[in-house]
Design an enzyme around this catalytic site. Sequence first.
Site, PDB file in Angstrom:
ATOM      1  N   SER A 131      14.638   7.004  -3.334  1.00 57.97           N
ATOM      2  CA  SER A 131      15.793   6.570  -2.557  1.00 57.97           C
ATOM      3  C   SER A 131      15.351   5.672  -1.412  1.00 57.97           C
ATOM      4  O   SER A 131      14.230   5.819  -0.882  1.00 57.97           O
ATOM      5  CB  SER A 131      16.480   7.819  -1.995  1.00 57.97           C
ATOM      6  OG  SER A 131      17.365   7.462  -0.960  1.00 57.97           O
ATOM      7  N   TYR A 156      16.493  16.415   2.526  1.00 59.35           N
ATOM      8  CA  TYR A 156      16.671  15.641   1.283  1.00 59.35           C
ATOM      9  C   TYR A 156      15.721  14.448   1.271  1.00 59.35           C
ATOM     10  O   TYR A 156      14.952  14.244   0.322  1.00 59.35           O
ATOM     11  CB  TYR A 156      18.132  15.171   1.139  1.00 59.35           C
ATOM     12  CG  TYR A 156      18.285  14.130   0.050  1.00 59.35           C
ATOM     13  CD1 TYR A 156      18.193  14.488  -1.292  1.00 59.35           C
ATOM     14  CD2 TYR A 156      18.485  12.780   0.363  1.00 59.35           C
ATOM     15  CE1 TYR A 156      18.298  13.532  -2.295  1.00 59.35           C
ATOM     16  CE2 TYR A 156      18.589  11.819  -0.630  1.00 59.35           C
ATOM     17  CZ  TYR A 156      18.502  12.205  -1.961  1.00 59.35           C
ATOM     18  OH  TYR A 156      18.597  11.250  -2.951  1.00 59.35           O
ATOM     19  N   LYS A 160      12.182  13.564  -1.104  1.00 61.63           N
ATOM     20  CA  LYS A 160      11.884  12.355  -1.908  1.00 61.63           C
ATOM     21  C   LYS A 160      10.541  11.761  -1.484  1.00 61.63           C
ATOM     22  O   LYS A 160       9.751  11.341  -2.323  1.00 61.63           O
ATOM     23  CB  LYS A 160      12.995  11.309  -1.722  1.00 61.63           C
ATOM     24  CG  LYS A 160      14.338  11.715  -2.323  1.00 61.63           C
ATOM     25  CD  LYS A 160      14.276  11.711  -3.830  1.00 61.63           C
ATOM     26  CE  LYS A 160      15.575  12.178  -4.446  1.00 61.63           C
ATOM     27  NZ  LYS A 160      15.482  12.473  -5.878  1.00 61.63           N
TER      28      LYS A 160
HETATM   29  P1  NAD Z   1      23.970  14.095  -9.794  1.00 59.67           P
HETATM   30  O1  NAD Z   1      24.089  15.336  -8.996  1.00 59.67           O
HETATM   31  O2  NAD Z   1      25.208  13.555 -10.424  1.00 59.67           O
HETATM   32  O3  NAD Z   1      22.872  14.286 -10.946  1.00 59.67           O
HETATM   33  C1  NAD Z   1      21.786  15.172 -10.814  1.00 59.67           C
HETATM   34  C2  NAD Z   1      21.760  16.015 -12.079  1.00 59.67           C
HETATM   35  O4  NAD Z   1      20.655  16.913 -12.012  1.00 59.67           O
HETATM   36  C3  NAD Z   1      23.014  16.874 -12.254  1.00 59.67           C
HETATM   37  O5  NAD Z   1      23.494  16.719 -13.566  1.00 59.67           O
HETATM   38  C4  NAD Z   1      22.534  18.302 -11.995  1.00 59.67           C
HETATM   39  O6  NAD Z   1      23.282  19.236 -12.739  1.00 59.67           O
HETATM   40  C5  NAD Z   1      21.081  18.207 -12.429  1.00 59.67           C
HETATM   41  N1  NAD Z   1      20.169  19.153 -11.773  1.00 59.67           N
HETATM   42  C6  NAD Z   1      20.041  19.414 -10.446  1.00 59.67           C
HETATM   43  N2  NAD Z   1      19.066  20.304 -10.235  1.00 59.67           N
HETATM   44  C7  NAD Z   1      18.557  20.610 -11.454  1.00 59.67           C
HETATM   45  C8  NAD Z   1      17.526  21.467 -11.908  1.00 59.67           C
HETATM   46  N3  NAD Z   1      16.824  22.216 -11.038  1.00 59.67           N
HETATM   47  N4  NAD Z   1      17.266  21.541 -13.251  1.00 59.67           N
HETATM   48  C9  NAD Z   1      17.975  20.789 -14.125  1.00 59.67           C
HETATM   49  N5  NAD Z   1      18.973  19.972 -13.757  1.00 59.67           N
HETATM   50  C10 NAD Z   1      19.259  19.876 -12.442  1.00 59.67           C
HETATM   51  O7  NAD Z   1      23.277  13.000  -8.871  1.00 59.67           O
HETATM   52  P2  NAD Z   1      23.055  11.445  -9.115  1.00 59.67           P
HETATM   53  O8  NAD Z   1      23.840  10.707  -8.110  1.00 59.67           O
HETATM   54  O9  NAD Z   1      23.202  11.127 -10.548  1.00 59.67           O
HETATM   55  O10 NAD Z   1      21.527  11.333  -8.669  1.00 59.67           O
HETATM   56  C11 NAD Z   1      20.462  11.410  -9.619  1.00 59.67           C
HETATM   57  C12 NAD Z   1      19.144  11.332  -8.859  1.00 59.67           C
HETATM   58  O11 NAD Z   1      19.113  10.120  -8.110  1.00 59.67           O
HETATM   59  C13 NAD Z   1      18.907  12.455  -7.856  1.00 59.67           C
HETATM   60  O12 NAD Z   1      17.553  12.813  -7.893  1.00 59.67           O
HETATM   61  C14 NAD Z   1      19.260  11.817  -6.534  1.00 59.67           C
HETATM   62  O13 NAD Z   1      18.580  12.409  -5.462  1.00 59.67           O
HETATM   63  C15 NAD Z   1      18.792  10.389  -6.753  1.00 59.67           C
HETATM   64  N6  NAD Z   1      19.481   9.414  -5.887  1.00 59.67           N
HETATM   65  C16 NAD Z   1      20.843   9.329  -5.920  1.00 59.67           C
HETATM   66  C17 NAD Z   1      21.487   8.417  -5.094  1.00 59.67           C
HETATM   67  C18 NAD Z   1      23.000   8.310  -5.069  1.00 59.67           C
HETATM   68  O14 NAD Z   1      23.530   7.663  -4.172  1.00 59.67           O
HETATM   69  N7  NAD Z   1      23.724   8.878  -6.036  1.00 59.67           N
HETATM   70  C19 NAD Z   1      20.741   7.598  -4.235  1.00 59.67           C
HETATM   71  C20 NAD Z   1      19.346   7.707  -4.241  1.00 59.67           C
HETATM   72  C21 NAD Z   1      18.725   8.631  -5.091  1.00 59.67           C
END
Ligand code: NAD
Length: 344
Positions: A131, A156, A160
């Site tokens: 991120s 958080y 990362k």
């Molecule tokens: P999201 O919550 O929609 O997707 C994360 C998925 O991981 C979910 O389906 C959840 O059920 C699953 N999950 C969580 N913990 C788990 C575990 N211990 N075992 C198995 N599955 C698990 O989030 P997203 O927005 O799709 O983000 C995906 C990744 O990208 C994350 O790592 C997040 O930190 C990173 N990210 C997201 C953003 C954003 O703005 N959405 C920005 C930067 C980084």
Amino acid sequence: MQIGDTSPTILVTGGAGYIGSHTVLALLEGGYQVVVLDNLCNSSEEALRRVEALTDGAIDFVCGDVRDSAELERIFTRFEIAAVIHFAGLKAVGESVRSPLAYYQNNVEGTLSLCQAMQKAGVKKLVFSSSATVYGANAPVPYRETYPRGNSSNPYGRSKAMVEQVLEDICTADASWSVASLRYFNPIGAHPSGLIGEDPLGIPNNLMPFIAQVAVGKLPELAIFGQDYPTDDGTCIRDYLHVMDLAEGHVAALRRLSVAGIAYFNLGTGQGYSVLDIVQAFERVTGRKIAYRFAERREGDLPAFWADASKAKKDLGWSASRGLDEMMADTWKWQSKNPKGYRG
Ligand code: NAD
Ligand code: UDP
């Protein structure tokens, strides 16, 4: 990684989530086979069913936790995994301050158990969801990959940064690993079909789903956090990118995994927009009025940041191609077709 006669199989952890489901779609369209491991703590299996319908493809879904080593071992035994894209984790900044253990367990411990299982199985190609938050509060804009990781203000962000450090150390110790750490800016929007999109549980923390839920009448008004930032209109500036562009960025990163070591890539457009720009663009594109009021600044928010996206263009051949209007139109298509998300 090249696609040859047989389609490589990619393990996608967290593949049922917002970015994961769009990436699974892009992978299937790119000729890959996909295994998803997700514990569904923040997502629905329905997203994967819809991806299958959209692509006419089949997804091997394992409902399980990335911290479960035995489950991971079963997956690596059952499938011939060529590479892993690791999305699984928790992502709410405010919640991470209240529940740091859950964040370090899911995000850091989860990655450790994944990498251990990969090492054991001899699978050493990984794309990681990092991120822009790893740049910390003091980095000048636009953010460049050459900047050191800064101090994040919350667990958080720190989770990362820690994972990036772990991956760097793994690559230093063993030159047969290849890792791409993708530093996302602000993904918004949805697949243009309106069939898959962002489906937050409860009241959204993020701007775009909040606006979409005001537009559909689920929430009364948007609170804009702060109007006295040192920006042109006083509201914060971010680099919003279409989630399909982001998904395609993962496919581009996978293709680069023949290069040893860790590489960091900003995935953003390189263009910043303010909160008011986003509200106005949404109103213009959808014809819906968004009721809003100004509120106090939200703790931890930085005034303005956006990406220098030139490295991804040069090394991955990837750049974002979808503009703000498309982001707004696709957000609205998803929200208006699915006012209750996947639970509708
Ligand atoms: P999201 O919550 O929609 O997707 C994360 C998925 O991981 C979910 O389906 C959840 O059920 C699953 N999950 C969580 N913990 C788990 C575990 N211990 N075992 C198995 N599955 C698990 O989030 P997203 O927005 O799709 O983000 C995906 C990744 O990208 C994350 O790592 C997040 O930190 C990173 N990210 C997201 C953003 C954003 O703005 N959405 C920005 C930067 C980084
Ligand atoms: N924001 C806002 N009201 C909301 C949610 C977000 O004004 O209900 C602002 C927030 O202060 C930030 C921008 O919108 O300036 C993007 O916030 P978001 O949480 O979507 O992403 P972040 O950049 O914090 O990861």
